[in-house]
Scaffold this motif. Structure first.
Motif, PDB file in Angstrom:
ATOM      1  N   GLY A   8       1.186  -0.686   0.026  1.00 31.22           N
ATOM      2  CA  GLY A   8      -0.292  -0.116   0.100  1.00 31.22           C
ATOM      3  C   GLY A   8       0.732   0.954   0.369  1.00 31.22           C
ATOM      4  N   ASP A   9      -0.011   2.186  -0.160  1.00 32.46           N
ATOM      5  CA  ASP A   9       0.432   3.651   0.401  1.00 32.46           C
ATOM      6  C   ASP A   9       0.419   4.398   1.274  1.00 32.46           C
ATOM      7  OD1 ASP A   9       0.614   3.005  -2.667  1.00 32.46           O
ATOM      8  OD2 ASP A   9      -0.410   5.279  -3.109  1.00 32.46           O
ATOM      9  N   VAL A  10       2.010   5.075   1.740  1.00 31.64           N
ATOM     10  CA  VAL A  10       2.171   5.873   3.048  1.00 31.64           C
ATOM     11  C   VAL A  10       2.801   7.091   2.375  1.00 31.64           C
ATOM     12  CG1 VAL A  10       3.907   5.584   4.623  1.00 31.64           C
ATOM     13  CG2 VAL A  10       3.964   3.635   3.127  1.00 31.64           C
ATOM     14  N   GLU A  11       1.875   8.143   3.231  1.00 29.63           N
ATOM     15  CA  GLU A  11       1.631   9.243   3.203  1.00 29.63           C
ATOM     16  C   GLU A  11       2.857  10.119   4.008  1.00 29.63           C
ATOM     17  OE1 GLU A  11      -0.355  13.329   3.025  1.00 29.63           O
ATOM     18  OE2 GLU A  11      -1.927  11.356   2.829  1.00 29.63           O
ATOM     19  N   ILE A  12       4.194  10.365   3.937  1.00 32.55           N
ATOM     20  CA  ILE A  12       5.252  10.579   4.377  1.00 32.55           C
ATOM     21  C   ILE A  12       5.032  12.589   4.158  1.00 32.55           C
ATOM     22  CG2 ILE A  12       7.456  11.544   5.042  1.00 32.55           C
ATOM     23  CD1 ILE A  12       7.919   8.667   2.665  1.00 32.55           C
ATOM     24  N   GLN A  13       5.403  13.474   5.627  1.00 32.61           N
ATOM     25  CA  GLN A  13       4.999  14.396   5.999  1.00 32.61           C
ATOM     26  C   GLN A  13       7.452  14.835   6.242  1.00 32.61           C
ATOM     27  OE1 GLN A  13       3.542  16.100   9.447  1.00 32.61           O
ATOM     28  NE2 GLN A  13       4.847  18.327   9.437  1.00 32.61           N
ATOM     29  N   LEU A  14       7.134  16.166   5.347  1.00 38.41           N
ATOM     30  CA  LEU A  14       8.595  16.359   5.522  1.00 38.41           C
ATOM     31  C   LEU A  14       8.869  17.611   6.827  1.00 38.41           C
ATOM     32  CD1 LEU A  14       9.887  15.994   1.663  1.00 38.41           C
ATOM     33  CD2 LEU A  14       9.722  14.010   3.509  1.00 38.41           C
ATOM     34  N   PHE A  15       9.898  17.452   6.954  1.00 41.30           N
ATOM     35  CA  PHE A  15      10.621  19.135   7.822  1.00 41.30           C
ATOM     36  C   PHE A  15      11.674  19.217   6.540  1.00 41.30           C
ATOM     37  CE2 PHE A  15       9.946  15.076  11.001  1.00 41.30           C
ATOM     38  CZ  PHE A  15       8.950  15.350  11.826  1.00 41.30           C
ATOM     39  N   PRO A  16      10.595  20.587   6.020  1.00 38.87           N
ATOM     40  CA  PRO A  16      11.961  21.289   6.013  1.00 38.87           C
ATOM     41  C   PRO A  16      12.626  22.510   6.600  1.00 38.87           C
ATOM     42  CG  PRO A  16       9.726  22.005   4.864  1.00 38.87           C
ATOM     43  CD  PRO A  16       9.364  20.692   5.311  1.00 38.87           C
TER      44      PRO A  16
END
Length: 160
Positions: A8-16
């Motif tokens: 399945g698909d995994v959603e990732i939030q980045l920390f710029p």
């Protein structure tokens, strides 16, 4: 970002805001397609799943060598550490490196559980916000070394 895995698909939030250079690097390599078909070469149940060796870990590349997966990076220069107070808890993405704190390049890991011994020692740059159950389904390796025979791979990793 969206990490496509076999389950399945995994959603990732980045920390710029806390790790701008690491975020910039992961986005560039991902959008260039360099993470596609890269194996999870080191996976330790209850600890983390490591991937991102775009040199030796791409299962569809003529240079693929599972015995060397984890020893390579990209053709770009290594990154300076961007250590923060972000705790290495379940779902955190962090830059893998050698003993040199300024040696992160393309490899990263995703924490299965809290790993406080990594806090302020590794550059955390993102977090899984949806689909952690698919990370949990990644094939586990040897409990000590993490080596994975016939490992799972990233199908694709792209900006959302």
């Amino acid at each position: 970002m969206i990490l496509k895995l076999k389950d399945g698909d995994v959603e990732i939030q980045l920390f710029p805001d806390v790790a701008p250079k690491h975020v910039e690097r992961i986005q560039k390599l991902a959008n260039d397609g360099l993470y596609d078909n890269v194996v999870f070469h080191r996976v330790i149940d209850g600890f983390m799943a490591q991937t991102g060796d775009v040199k030796f870990g791409n299962s569809s590349s003529k240079d693929f060598d599972l015995s060397r997966a984890g020893m390579g990076g990209s053709d770009l220069p290594d990154l300076k550490a961007e250590f923060t107070d972000i705790a290495h808890t379940r779902g955190i993405l962090s830059a893998a490196r050698s003993a040199d704190p300024n040696s992160a390049n393309s490899q990263f890991f995703i924490c299965f559980d809290s790993a406080p011994h990594l806090d302020r020692q590794y550059s955390a740059f993102g977090k899984v916000i949806k689909g952690m159950e698919f990370i949990d389904m990644i094939k586990k390796g040897d409990p000590n070394s993490g080596a994975v025979p016939d490992p799972d791979k990233i199908i694709s990793l792209k900006s959302k």
